[in-house]
Write an enzyme that holds these catalytic residues in place. Structure first.
Site, PDB file in Angstrom:
ATOM      1  N   GLU A   1      28.421  39.572  37.079  1.00  0.00           N
ATOM      2  CA  GLU A   1      28.663  40.736  36.136  1.00  0.00           C
ATOM      3  C   GLU A   1      27.445  41.417  35.895  1.00  0.00           C
ATOM      4  O   GLU A   1      27.474  42.761  35.673  1.00  0.00           O
ATOM      5  CB  GLU A   1      29.383  40.037  35.019  1.00  0.00           C
ATOM      6  CG  GLU A   1      30.791  39.457  35.095  1.00  0.00           C
ATOM      7  CD  GLU A   1      31.537  38.988  33.988  1.00  0.00           C
ATOM      8  OE1 GLU A   1      30.999  37.935  33.539  1.00  0.00           O
ATOM      9  OE2 GLU A   1      32.059  39.509  33.554  1.00  0.00           O
TER      10      GLU A   1
ATOM     11  N   GLU B   1      35.528  32.359  36.745  1.00  0.00           N
ATOM     12  CA  GLU B   1      35.911  31.930  35.471  1.00  0.00           C
ATOM     13  C   GLU B   1      37.259  31.297  35.369  1.00  0.00           C
ATOM     14  O   GLU B   1      37.598  30.570  34.691  1.00  0.00           O
ATOM     15  CB  GLU B   1      35.823  33.435  34.479  1.00  0.00           C
ATOM     16  CG  GLU B   1      34.127  33.485  34.126  1.00  0.00           C
ATOM     17  CD  GLU B   1      33.513  34.229  35.396  1.00  0.00           C
ATOM     18  OE1 GLU B   1      33.939  34.711  36.358  1.00  0.00           O
ATOM     19  OE2 GLU B   1      32.628  35.005  34.773  1.00  0.00           O
TER      20      GLU B   1
END
Ligand SMILES: NC(=O)c1ccc[n+]([C@@H]2O[C@H](COP(=O)([O-])OP(=O)(O)OC[C@H]3O[C@@H](n4cnc5c(N)ncnc54)[C@H](O)[C@@H]3O)[C@@H](O)[C@H]2O)c1
Length: 689
Positions: free
Chosen positions: A108, A128
């Site tokens: 990210e 995730e």
């Protein structure tokens, strides 16, 4: 020691500022790293001589994710969002230099940079969801803008990383380098500056934000993953990227993340994450004990399991000798291995030349003497004590000193097998699950005389083979199958009392298992258990009757269910229903409707009870070990955290009371709460607390 803090270094290379982070082993984005990055970016911003910035990591990988131990704790500023905001505020190009595994928060962060340069072996991804979460630092908003919502959804919902070439063609990375990564990133930054390329942030792009293909994919996933919070939240977040302004989407992503991180499913998945790592440590084996080196292997028996186990070695690059009793059987075994590999190649899971290399590592022979040079021998012959003992007596003579001698037995006494040799310290069980090349679980069965270094070697080897090794003690069925046997007994009782196979399987599927006990038996083959029962003088009335009628499961097209030719879809079978009803009536049982709640309780609670006995006997060292076994070996829904974790959520006093009720009802004495369960329930405690 870095120039900013212990983890972050800042240096100048001409007009480029180079920020290098070094936080072994995987450069997790812990607080010190985040603080150092913000400070480095401030320096880069303030220094007018700096025209561009490269962010790279030392060691084996770019940031592989957030610091997982910080999850669920109060956030400590600067957050990853703050770091990202500082990157996006830069008026100078910021280039991320990726290598190793750029995952989760690390990926990210890279998505917030203006450009990304990657070493050729890099993998990038957002895993995730595997912890019951969604990417919470803008991943769900930036990735769809970079590569389109449909592709982004796939990466985010599966959590599976992709390799650098795929990332390049998708537009995730701007350049791949074979040479020195930091230098390549510096050159890239220089070119950007020299060419005056515009600094467009991913957040400001919208040319790829078209919903085409997304709606169908989202609907399919929502249906398939019903009841699972994280994938549903991922779908919602990616949809927001299409329909909401960036800032709004980001806000919703944070809300969804906060809800997931505090929710039961993610807690359960994080429990499994830590339990898996814990399982690799054996309480009384000091960390200093060195595993023996393993450079070559041998597998005895090229049947269902032996072939799959040989593939595990070949997949890990370890040459393996595969032994059979005749040329004909050997050929059949090797053909099965090749067919397996071909299927993977045809599905795009393996390159053809890589398949050749792996097949080339498997050397089929019919002389046992050929195992004399192997560092580890895994026996996978018939499940008969006499046959196994003969093989181990031969191995004792042939195998080199200190070779690890392992049996793949599922039920036999490993101590008795070990005594067929004069080196029981080198003997243990490696219980692979079928199909051995696919299933992650490996039960390592520790014999009474197994030496600590033999054990450490088996655990290290298991990890090298890509398995999840869990050490267990010697008993009938070890941990997984011993608990499974309790479920099988209850399946039979439920069938006799009023339930039908499709009702039992539907209840268990709704609980979250990929398949119910009847479908699973059909897949494994009913005849396997039948033969074992015959050998032990035991009976299971319905299953035995099915076998006597030739219903062996999928292999005969009929088992608990019926199967159309070439299909694995179970179809309820009126004949089976008739057989069940007749059996109930013959035994004088008045059938009654049985609700889903009762089915689930009677499947799950007896397994937990057996788990308690297993813990008390020391067959498993920790409740988490049992959880890992059930998640990786039997399809226990990971978001329910394994049977012992689930038990703690239900409350042991409740389980004790329900078991007592069922024991009274059915006079099934194995249903009486185990002493450990009684004790912990009385103290108001759980298995894990
Ligand atoms: N099938 C499963 O699902 C499963 C799962 C876990 C463990 N196991 C265990 O794995 C072992 C093998 O099971 P399987 O299902 O692969 O059986 P299988 O019958 O498919 O294969 C056994 C093979 O061993 C060969 N063999 C027998 N004696 C031999 C010898 N002396 N030397 C060399 N080869 C010999 C046989 O010819 C046969 O090909 C058993 O102990 C079984 O309990 C099986």
């Amino acid at each position: 020691m870095g120039s900013i803090n212990a983890s972050v270094d800042f240096r100048r290379d001409g007009e480029t500022a180079v920020v290098i982070v070094d936080n072994p082993p995987v450069n997790a984005l812990k607080h010190e790293v985040r603080a150092g990055l913000v400070e480095a970016l401030r320096r880069g911003h303030d220094d007018t001589a700096v025209k561009g910035i490269v962010i790279a990591c030392a060691g084996r990988t770019f940031f592989a994710g957030a610091e997982i131990t910080e999850f669920g704790k109060p956030p400590q500023a600067p957050s990853l969002h703050d770091v990202i905001a500082a990157i996006e505020a830069m008026q100078k190009p910021v280039v991320a230099a990726l290598h190793g595994t750029a995952l989760g928060g690390g990926f990210e962060l890279a998505l917030a940079c203006h450009f990304r340069v990657a070493a050729s072996g890099t993998r990038v991804g957002l895993p995730e969801v595997k912890l019951g979460l969604l990417p919470g630092a803008g991943g769900t908003q930036r990735l769809p803008r970079l590569i389109g919502p449909e592709k982004a959804l796939k990466m985010i919902v599966t959590g599976d990383p992709i390799g650098a070439p795929e990332a390049l063609s998708a537009g995730i990375v701007d350049e791949i380098t074979e040479g020195d990564l930091t230098n390549a990133a510096i050159s890239f930054a220089r070119r950007v500056i020299a060419e005056g390329r515009p600094l467009t942030l991913v957040r400001d792009r919208d040319d790829k934000l078209i919903g085409e293909g997304f709606a169908d994919a989202a609907e399919e996933l929502t249906r398939r993953l019903r009841g699972r919070e994280a994938p549903a939240a991922c779908v919602e977040a990616v949809r927001n990227a299409i329909v909401l302004p960036f800032e709004e989407g980001l806000k919703r992503e944070s809300e969804l993340f906060r809800r997931l991180v505090a929710g039961d499913q993610s807690k359960a998945q994080r429990h499994i994450f830590f339990a898996e790592r814990e399982a690799a440590k054996i309480p009384d084996v000091p960390g200093a004990i060195k595993p023996r080196p393993i450079a070559s292997a041998a597998v005895i028996g090229a049947g269902t399991m032996g072939g799959g186990i040989a593939m595990c070695f070949a997949n890990a690059g370890i040459p393996v000798t595969l032994v059979e009793t005749s040329r004909d059987l050997l050929r059949k075994g090797l053909d099965r291995v090749t067919t397996n590999y071909r299927t993977t190649v045809s599905r795009g899971g393996l390159a053809a030349d890589e398949m050749e290399r792996r097949v080339g590592l498997i050397n089929g022979v019919t002389e046992l003497d050929a195992v004399g040079t192997a560092d580890v021998v895994v026996e996978a012959v018939f499940e008969e004590m006499d046959v196994k003992k003969r093989v181990f007596a031969d191995l004792d003579r042939i195998a080199k000193p200190a070779a690890l001698l392992a049996t793949n037995t599922s039920t036999l006494d490993v101590n008795e097998i070990a005594l067929a040799t004069v080196r029981p310290q080198d003997v243990l069980g490696t219980h692979f699950f079928s199909p051995a090349n696919v299933m992650r679980l490996l039960e390592i069965v520790r014999g009474a005389q197994t030496s600590l270094d033999a054990l450490a070697t088996a655990v290290a080897l298991g990890r090298r083979l890509g398995k999840v090794p869990v050490t267990v003690g010697v008993c009938y069925g070890f941990v997984g199958n011993r608990m499974l046997a309790r479920r099988s007994v209850e399946t039979e009782r439920l069938l006799l009392e009023g339930a039908l196979p499709q009702e039992i399987d539907a209840a268990i599927a709704r609980f979250g298992f990929p398949m119910g006990p009847c479908g699973m038996m059909d897949l494994a083959g009913l005849d396997v258990g039948w033969r074992i029962r015959q050998g032990r003088g035991e009976r299971a009335v319905i299953e035995d009757a099915l076998c006597e009628a030739g219903h062996y499961g999928q292999k005969t097209g009929r088992g608990y269910f019926r199967y159309e030719a070439g299909s694995r879809t179970p179809i309820p079978d009126p004949e089976v229903e008739k057989l069940i009803l007749e059996t109930s009536s013959r035994l004088g049982i008045n059938r009654r409707p049985i609700g889903e709640e009762e089915i689930v309780e009677r499947m799950i609670l007896p397994m937990i009870n057996e788990g308690a006995r297993i813990l008390e006997e020391g067959i498993a060292a920790r409740p988490g070990d049992i959880d890992v076994i059930w998640v990786y070996g039997y399809g226990w829904p990971v978001w329910r955290g394994g049977p012992m974790y689930y038990a703690d959520q239900l409350g042991l006093a409740h389980i004790r009371d329900r078991l007592t009720y069922y024991a009274d009802q059915s006079r099934g004495e194995t249903l009486r709460p185990a002493p450990l369960l009684q004790r912990l329930a009385g103290q108001g405690r759980g298995f894990g607390s």
